[in-house]
Design a protein around this motif. Structure first.
Motif, mmCIF file in Angstrom:
data_model
loop_
_atom_site.group_PDB
_atom_site.id
_atom_site.type_symbol
_atom_site.label_atom_id
_atom_site.label_comp_id
_atom_site.label_asym_id
_atom_site.label_seq_id
_atom_site.Cartn_x
_atom_site.Cartn_y
_atom_site.Cartn_z
ATOM 1 N N LEU A 48 18.206 -4.580 20.134
ATOM 2 C CA LEU A 48 18.107 -3.309 19.431
ATOM 3 C C LEU A 48 17.401 -3.486 18.089
ATOM 4 O O LEU A 48 16.610 -2.629 17.663
ATOM 5 C CB LEU A 48 19.504 -2.728 19.224
ATOM 6 N N ARG A 49 17.643 -4.606 17.441
ATOM 7 C CA ARG A 49 17.006 -4.877 16.161
ATOM 8 C C ARG A 49 15.490 -4.982 16.313
ATOM 9 O O ARG A 49 14.735 -4.456 15.495
ATOM 10 C CB ARG A 49 17.567 -6.164 15.555
ATOM 11 N N GLU A 50 15.033 -5.653 17.384
ATOM 12 C CA GLU A 50 13.593 -5.793 17.600
ATOM 13 C C GLU A 50 12.964 -4.440 17.939
ATOM 14 O O GLU A 50 11.842 -4.149 17.514
ATOM 15 C CB GLU A 50 13.324 -6.796 18.720
ATOM 16 N N ALA A 51 13.676 -3.614 18.697
ATOM 17 C CA ALA A 51 13.160 -2.275 19.002
ATOM 18 C C ALA A 51 13.010 -1.457 17.727
ATOM 19 O O ALA A 51 11.996 -0.760 17.542
ATOM 20 C CB ALA A 51 14.090 -1.563 19.979
ATOM 21 N N ALA A 52 13.984 -1.547 16.838
ATOM 22 C CA ALA A 52 13.906 -0.832 15.567
ATOM 23 C C ALA A 52 12.751 -1.365 14.725
ATOM 24 O O ALA A 52 12.010 -0.592 14.098
ATOM 25 C CB ALA A 52 15.229 -0.967 14.819
ATOM 26 N N ARG A 53 12.583 -2.686 14.707
ATOM 27 C CA ARG A 53 11.494 -3.275 13.916
ATOM 28 C C ARG A 53 10.133 -2.791 14.416
ATOM 29 O O ARG A 53 9.266 -2.416 13.625
ATOM 30 C CB ARG A 53 11.557 -4.798 13.990
ATOM 31 N N ARG A 54 9.947 -2.785 15.729
ATOM 32 C CA ARG A 54 8.659 -2.355 16.282
ATOM 33 C C ARG A 54 8.412 -0.869 16.059
ATOM 34 O O ARG A 54 7.265 -0.440 15.945
ATOM 35 C CB ARG A 54 8.595 -2.670 17.774
ATOM 36 N N ALA A 55 9.497 -0.103 16.012
ATOM 37 C CA ALA A 55 9.353 1.331 15.761
ATOM 38 C C ALA A 55 9.170 1.637 14.284
ATOM 39 O O ALA A 55 8.873 2.772 13.918
ATOM 40 C CB ALA A 55 10.574 2.075 16.299
ATOM 41 N N GLY A 56 9.357 0.616 13.434
ATOM 42 C CA GLY A 56 9.166 0.798 12.002
ATOM 43 C C GLY A 56 10.320 1.500 11.319
ATOM 44 O O GLY A 56 10.123 2.215 10.333
ATOM 45 N N VAL A 57 11.544 1.299 11.850
ATOM 46 C CA VAL A 57 12.714 1.932 11.261
ATOM 47 C C VAL A 57 13.767 0.871 10.970
ATOM 48 O O VAL A 57 13.646 -0.278 11.399
ATOM 49 C CB VAL A 57 13.290 3.021 12.198
ATOM 50 N N SER A 58 14.824 1.272 10.275
ATOM 51 C CA SER A 58 15.884 0.325 9.934
ATOM 52 C C SER A 58 16.713 -0.014 11.168
ATOM 53 O O SER A 58 16.755 0.754 12.137
ATOM 54 C CB SER A 58 16.794 0.934 8.867
ATOM 55 N N PRO A 59 17.401 -1.153 11.163
ATOM 56 C CA PRO A 59 18.235 -1.538 12.306
ATOM 57 C C PRO A 59 19.311 -0.515 12.650
ATOM 58 O O PRO A 59 19.766 -0.450 13.793
ATOM 59 C CB PRO A 59 18.855 -2.861 11.853
ATOM 60 N N ALA A 60 19.712 0.294 11.667
ATOM 61 C CA ALA A 60 20.759 1.289 11.914
ATOM 62 C C ALA A 60 20.217 2.574 12.539
ATOM 63 O O ALA A 60 20.986 3.381 13.067
ATOM 64 C CB ALA A 60 21.469 1.630 10.608
ATOM 65 N N ALA A 61 18.911 2.764 12.494
ATOM 66 C CA ALA A 61 18.321 4.031 12.941
ATOM 67 C C ALA A 61 18.575 4.369 14.409
ATOM 68 O O ALA A 61 18.814 5.541 14.738
ATOM 69 C CB ALA A 61 16.819 4.021 12.660
ATOM 70 N N PRO A 62 18.538 3.405 15.347
ATOM 71 C CA PRO A 62 18.752 3.766 16.761
ATOM 72 C C PRO A 62 20.081 4.456 17.031
ATOM 73 O O PRO A 62 20.196 5.218 17.992
ATOM 74 C CB PRO A 62 18.683 2.414 17.470
ATOM 75 N N ALA A 63 21.079 4.222 16.187
ATOM 76 C CA ALA A 63 22.389 4.835 16.406
ATOM 77 C C ALA A 63 22.337 6.353 16.315
ATOM 78 O O ALA A 63 23.199 7.048 16.868
ATOM 79 C CB ALA A 63 23.400 4.289 15.402
ATOM 80 N N HIS A 64 21.320 6.892 15.645
ATOM 81 C CA HIS A 64 21.202 8.344 15.527
ATOM 82 C C HIS A 64 21.013 8.994 16.891
ATOM 83 O O HIS A 64 21.384 10.145 17.099
ATOM 84 C CB HIS A 64 20.020 8.715 14.627
ATOM 85 N N HIS A 65 20.403 8.260 17.827
ATOM 86 C CA HIS A 65 20.083 8.842 19.131
ATOM 87 C C HIS A 65 20.792 8.159 20.293
ATOM 88 O O HIS A 65 21.152 8.816 21.269
ATOM 89 C CB HIS A 65 18.569 8.754 19.385
ATOM 90 N N PHE A 66 20.984 6.839 20.210
ATOM 91 C CA PHE A 66 21.423 6.091 21.389
ATOM 92 C C PHE A 66 22.743 5.340 21.203
ATOM 93 O O PHE A 66 23.213 4.705 22.141
ATOM 94 C CB PHE A 66 20.330 5.089 21.788
ATOM 95 N N LYS A 67 23.316 5.360 20.039
ATOM 96 C CA LYS A 67 24.586 4.691 19.724
ATOM 97 C C LYS A 67 24.467 3.176 19.729
ATOM 98 O O LYS A 67 24.879 2.513 18.784
ATOM 99 C CB LYS A 67 25.687 5.127 20.696
ATOM 100 N N ASN A 68 23.921 2.611 20.818
ATOM 101 C CA ASN A 68 23.871 1.157 20.937
ATOM 102 C C ASN A 68 22.762 0.748 21.902
ATOM 103 O O ASN A 68 22.045 1.606 22.442
ATOM 104 C CB ASN A 68 25.228 0.616 21.411
#
Length: 226
Positions: A48-68
């Motif tokens: 999840l951290r690598e997905a956030a990095r490639r999307a250019g967002v913080s590691p916490a950002a994916p939780a807004h949509h996908f939780k985990n």
């Protein structure tokens, strides 16, 4: 600390979407990043951290949509099954006998796996997905149904005098069809039939698959399906 500065710091510390992203854009950016990771490194390389990095967002950002991580991977899997089902449907829409349509679906299935190996392996990695997700279950069922439709047509058009097969037999034949091409695809991706990562290797694999499908589901001119 001055009151104004304190308020600014409080705002910065709130969990808010990253600047520059609209609500839907962040979701699509994370899905695109996940697809890229799967293409580059396979399902094993996803974090999840690598997905956030490639999307250019913080590691916490994916939780807004996908939780985990399972939530994000499940969304990508749903889209993967939708794409696979669409490929099988297009293959079955071609001209020819029902045996030929079934062969075409087999080619489309393995072709999908060779074109999107990371996505293909991930959508069957049930341990990393939310197994009880209703949308995922529906997507799997819809993709499998594309095999059933062709098998139903094939069985319904058996020559006169042939005993009509029970619905259970149609499901068995569809299961055999899926199991056959899925097993072939897995072996191909493991390099058992040649270099799946090269154009020449993929052509060789698909040629071998054609022979297998013609052996399993031969087209008999004396008994046309149509």
């Amino acid at each position: 600390m001055p009151r104004k500065a304190s308020l600014l710091a409080t705002k910065r510390n709130r969990a808010e979407p990253e600047p520059g992203y609209h609500h839907g854009d962040l979701q699509e950016a994370l899905i695109a990043a996940t697809e890229a990771i799967l293409a580059d490194q396979g399902a094993e390389g996803f974090t999840l951290r690598e997905a956030a990095r490639r999307a250019g967002v913080s590691p916490a950002a994916p939780a807004h949509h996908f939780k985990n991580a399972p939530g994000l991977l499940t969304e990508v899997a749903i889209r993967g099954y939708d794409a696979l089902g669409a490929a099988l449907k297009r293959a079955a829409a071609g001209k020819g006998s029902d045996h030929q349509r079934l062969q075409a679906q087999g080619l489309a299935y393995v072709g999908f796996a060779l074109k999107f190996p990371g996505r293909f392996q991930m959508i069957f990695s049930n341990k990393r997905l939310v197994a009880d997700d209703e949308r995922l279950r529906s997507a799997i069922k819809a993709a499998y149904r594309e095999f059933e439709i062709v098998v139903d047509d094939l069985i319904a058009k058996q020559p006169a005098g042939t005993p009509q097969a029970a619905p259970e037999q149609a499901r068995i034949v569809a299961t055999v069809a899926w199991s056959t091409v899925h097993g072939f695809a897995k072996l191909a991706l493991e390099g058992k039939f040649g270099a799946a990562e090269t154009d020449a290797g993929r052509r060789e694999i698909m040629a071998r698959l054609r022979h297998v499908l013609e052996y399993l589901w031969p087209v008999c001119p004396a008994r046309p399906d149509r």
